[in-house]
Design a protein around this motif. Sequence first.
Motif: not given
Length: 207
Positions: A36-65
């Motif tokens: 699809r054509p790239l669409r402009p977004v309101d603010t810059p965003m970055v997607l980063q892969r996290v290998e072996k994530p910290d469980l507490q940090a992962y669950r905090a984001l999982f909960r927030a989402v």
Amino acid sequence: MTSSARLLSAGYSAVPPGMIATVVTCLEMTQRPRPRPLRPVDTPMVLQRVEKPDLQAYRALFRAVGQDWLWYSRLTMPDDELRGILEDPLVEIHVLSSMRRDIGLLELDFRRPGECELAFFGLVKEAIGQGAGRFLMDQALAKAWSRPIERLWVHTCTFDHPAALGFYRRSGFVPFSFEVEVSPDPRLSGHLPREVAPQVPLADFGP
């Protein structure tokens, strides 16, 4: 349907006290969609892969989402079991960030040969409606189909954001099955606050 699913009879089925029920729609795509054509977004965003994530940090984001949509599976899962999933080389965990804040979660599961499950996909409430969802989906499709897969699939349910099903269909997914899932209400077990997901009545009523 999943191997453990049972067919329901027509009519009403009682849900035990303390449990909640949702209708699940499973969707799939069997070929890579055209870019699809790239669409402009309101603010810059970055997607980063996290290998072996910290469980507490992962669950905090999982909960927030996911807490507004009663996501609870990774909150109740034993640490060893969750760590085994998150550290599997065939499972990719990606975190979407904007303005140095984590705003989204993408999880791709390649453990079944020839296919990928879009296991978790979501944004924090404040990021919805700003183009972040389309950005994240474009990234998800590109990463999934960069592998030698024949099928990409996802499931959503009636507890999710009301626009989720339409969003997946516009992204190229096609429904292939419906299921009803009955599970303990995570607000009653203390895994989620009682006040979240007000659209789903608390299941603390008696028979």
